[in-house]
Structure formats: C-alpha cells, structure tokens
Design a protein around this motif. Structure first.
Motif, PDB file in Angstrom:
ATOM      1  N   ASN A   1       0.863  -1.179   0.000  1.00 44.00           N
ATOM      2  CA  ASN A   1       0.000   0.000   0.000  1.00 44.00           C
ATOM      3  C   ASN A   1       0.899   1.227   0.000  1.00 44.00           C
ATOM      4  O   ASN A   1       2.098   1.120  -0.303  1.00 44.00           O
ATOM      5  CB  ASN A   1      -0.987  -0.021   1.180  1.00 44.00           C
ATOM      6  N   GLU A   2       0.385   2.333   0.362  1.00 40.37           N
ATOM      7  CA  GLU A   2       1.158   3.571   0.255  1.00 40.37           C
ATOM      8  C   GLU A   2       2.393   3.571   1.145  1.00 40.37           C
ATOM      9  O   GLU A   2       3.426   4.142   0.783  1.00 40.37           O
ATOM     10  CB  GLU A   2       0.262   4.766   0.603  1.00 40.37           C
ATOM     11  N   ASN A   3       2.311   2.917   2.300  1.00 43.96           N
ATOM     12  CA  ASN A   3       3.395   3.012   3.283  1.00 43.96           C
ATOM     13  C   ASN A   3       4.130   1.704   3.568  1.00 43.96           C
ATOM     14  O   ASN A   3       5.227   1.724   4.123  1.00 43.96           O
ATOM     15  CB  ASN A   3       2.856   3.548   4.612  1.00 43.96           C
TER      16      ASN A   3
ATOM     17  N   LYS B   1       7.775   3.742   3.531  1.00 42.84           N
ATOM     18  CA  LYS B   1       7.611   5.194   3.496  1.00 42.84           C
ATOM     19  C   LYS B   1       7.236   5.684   4.878  1.00 42.84           C
ATOM     20  O   LYS B   1       6.357   5.124   5.532  1.00 42.84           O
ATOM     21  CB  LYS B   1       6.513   5.584   2.499  1.00 42.84           C
TER      22      LYS B   1
END
Length: 331
Positions: free
Chosen positions: A302-304, A330
């Motif tokens: 996912n994003e992180n 991230k």
C-alpha cells in the motif's frame, strides 16, 4: 412422638451438620479439587435426604399426622429415587460452583504469578478426551520448593507434559492453592488480558516501537510473550507464535493461529494491493528477505508498507503456519 424424636431429629441434625461442613469448607481443606468435593457433598446430602424421607415414611405417628394426599408413605420407591438423584445433581452443581468461586476469588485477592514445572498428571476418568484432569507442578516460593496439584481443563491437559514449564498463580495466603494459567479464559480471569490475534496493524506499530517496549505491547495483546535471545525476537510458546524484527524497518511474524479469512479482510481494510512478482515489490532485496519472500503465496503493498505472506512449517511440532513479513517503505 418419641419414635419421631428418635428417628427424625437425628436425621435432621446429621443433614444440617453435613450441609454446614460442606458449605463452610475452607480453601485450606480443598486446595485443588472443587469438583471432587462437590460430588462428595452431593452424595452425602442425597443420602441424608433419602434416609430422612425414609425415616418419616416408616414413622407411623408422624405419617398419620399429615394429610393422606401428601403423606410420604404413599410415595413409591422409584419416585423417592428420582427425588434423591435430583437433589444430588442440584447440590453437586451448587457446591462445585461455590468452591470454584471461593478458589478463584482467593487467587484474585492473594494471588501471585510465577512459573513451575509439570512433574505429573493424570485423568480422573482414565481418558484424555472427557472428564476431570489433574496436573502436579513444582515451583519455588521464597526459596522453598512447593509441590501442589490442581484440576485443569481438557485443553490445558493436552498441552501439558512432564518437564514442561507452565505459568501459574498461587495464593500467598495458602501456597498450595494454585491454578495453571493455560487457556484464554484464565488469562482473562487472573491477568485481565483478553487474548486476541496479532494483527497486521499491530505489526505496523511494532516496527516503530523501541525493542524494550515491544514485549509489553505484545503482552497487552496475548499472554505470555518473552524475549528469545537466541532468535533475537519474541516468542509465545503457549500459542507457538514468534516475532522477529528483521531490520529497523521490518518485522516477521510466525503464526499457526491466523485465520485466512480474517487475514484477507485485514489486507483489504488496510488497502493493500496484490502484486504479481517480487520484482514489482518495493521490499528490501537483502538475501535473507529475498530468499524468504521469493516463494511467498502473496505479495502486497500500500502507500506506506510492503507485505509478504508465505505458508510454512512452524517450530518443531511440524504445524502448518505462515510467515507474515511487513516492511515499512515510506515514513
């Protein structure tokens, strides 16, 4: 009337004495087997009641002094046997519940948690499937070795073996009064922790936690986690769970208890997208991580975070479980 006094009054007196004895039985007198004493109390009470009723049936003066419709002499033997059996069941259930509550309350009030070693155990019914079970443990209190035994649940009994180290709670008021903390209900009763599975969201938090805070966090989820210096991670031997911080930004969770449906629900909830190959993953390509993840059943990101899941054999028991590897990509 003299016949009534001779036959009925002693029966009433004996009944009252036995009831007082079993109701006020102290924990010092029954350190372990609430079920056993409950059954004995039920048997004694049932016999007292049986002979009390029979005594009234056989006492002509007493029998003739009451209305014929409710006269005990008209009660057939089969009905009397049913009444006696019902009284046995009721009194046994009552005493067993009462003894268990007294024991539980004393351990809550005066209990201290420690570890002990299993030295013996047996089934009171001669089978490991049903019935009541006893386990004898040896533990130390202020330098003194104490040997005590307690009844356990079938699940606890199945998980015990001679030489196993177990978590237990004992009464500082009476060191022989103990209970093994071997299932989730007892953890909740004595330690006030409602066990649950370690979730992916928990792994996200663990990545950011200092090592000295990780153990406390894990023990707030399920009991009992300990740091394993050999594996450089945390283990919960009762549940066959392991967590290792592979790098500063990653953690690996080894489990045999995760439900695949719950896992899929959490993956969707945390908005992980499935990847086709490791080349599309933003994970570390270090040899240890790469060799672990190259055979993964599922790769996600996912994003992180990047996530990899692989089926494997866990521990020495050969249980089929999974490795859940989570890496922060991230900040």
């Amino acid at each position: 009337m003299n016949e009534v006094k001779i036959r009925i009054i002693p029966a009433i007196g004996l009944f009252i004495c036995f009831e007082i004895f079993f109701v006020w039985l102290s924990t010092n007198f029954y350190p372990t087997n609430s079920i056993g004493y409950g059954i004995i109390g039920g048997i004694v009470t049932a016999f007292c009641l049986y002979f009390f009723i029979k005594g009234m049936q056989d006492t002509e003066d007493f029998s003739n002094s009451i209305p014929e419709k409710i006269r005990l002499s008209s009660t057939p033997t089969s009905t009397l046997a049913v009444i006696t059996f019902i009284s046995f069941v009721i009194i046994t259930s009552f005493l067993t519940s009462m003894y268990s509550n007294i024991k539980e309350n004393e351990l809550k009030q005066f209990g201290k948690i420690t570890t002990g070693e299993v030295i013996d155990g047996f089934s009171l019914t001669g089978t490991r499937v049903v019935g009541s079970y006893k386990v004898t443990v040896e533990y130390s209190v202020d330098g003194e070795t104490i040997t005590a035994y307690t009844t356990v649940t079938p699940t606890e009994f199945q998980n015990c073996y001679i030489g196993k180290e177990v978590n237990l709670i004992y009464s500082t008021k009476n060191n022989n009064l103990i209970d093994i903390i071997g299932d989730d209900s007892k953890v909740e009763t004595y330690i006030n922790i409602k066990n649950r599975a370690v979730l992916i969201s928990d792994l996200q938090k663990i990545i950011d936690l200092d090592s000295n805070k990780t153990g406390a966090y894990l023990n707030s989820i399920s009991y009992s986690w300990n740091y394993n210096s050999e594996k450089k991670g945390w283990s919960n031997n009762e549940k066959n769970l392991y967590i290792i911080k592979s790098t500063e930004n990653s953690v690996s969770y080894f489990t045999t208890t995760y439900n695949s449906m719950d896992l899929n629900d959490e993956i969707n909830k945390l908005k992980f997208q499935k990847l086709d190959t490791i080349s599309n993953s933003k994970m570390s390509t270090g040899e240890k991580i790469k060799s672990q993840m190259i055979t993964a059943n599922g790769l996600y990101s996912n994003e992180n975070y990047a996530l990899a899941i692989r089926s494997t054999l866990i521990g020495t028991s050969g249980q089929i479980g999974m490795i859940i590897h989570l890496e922060k990509i991230k900040d």
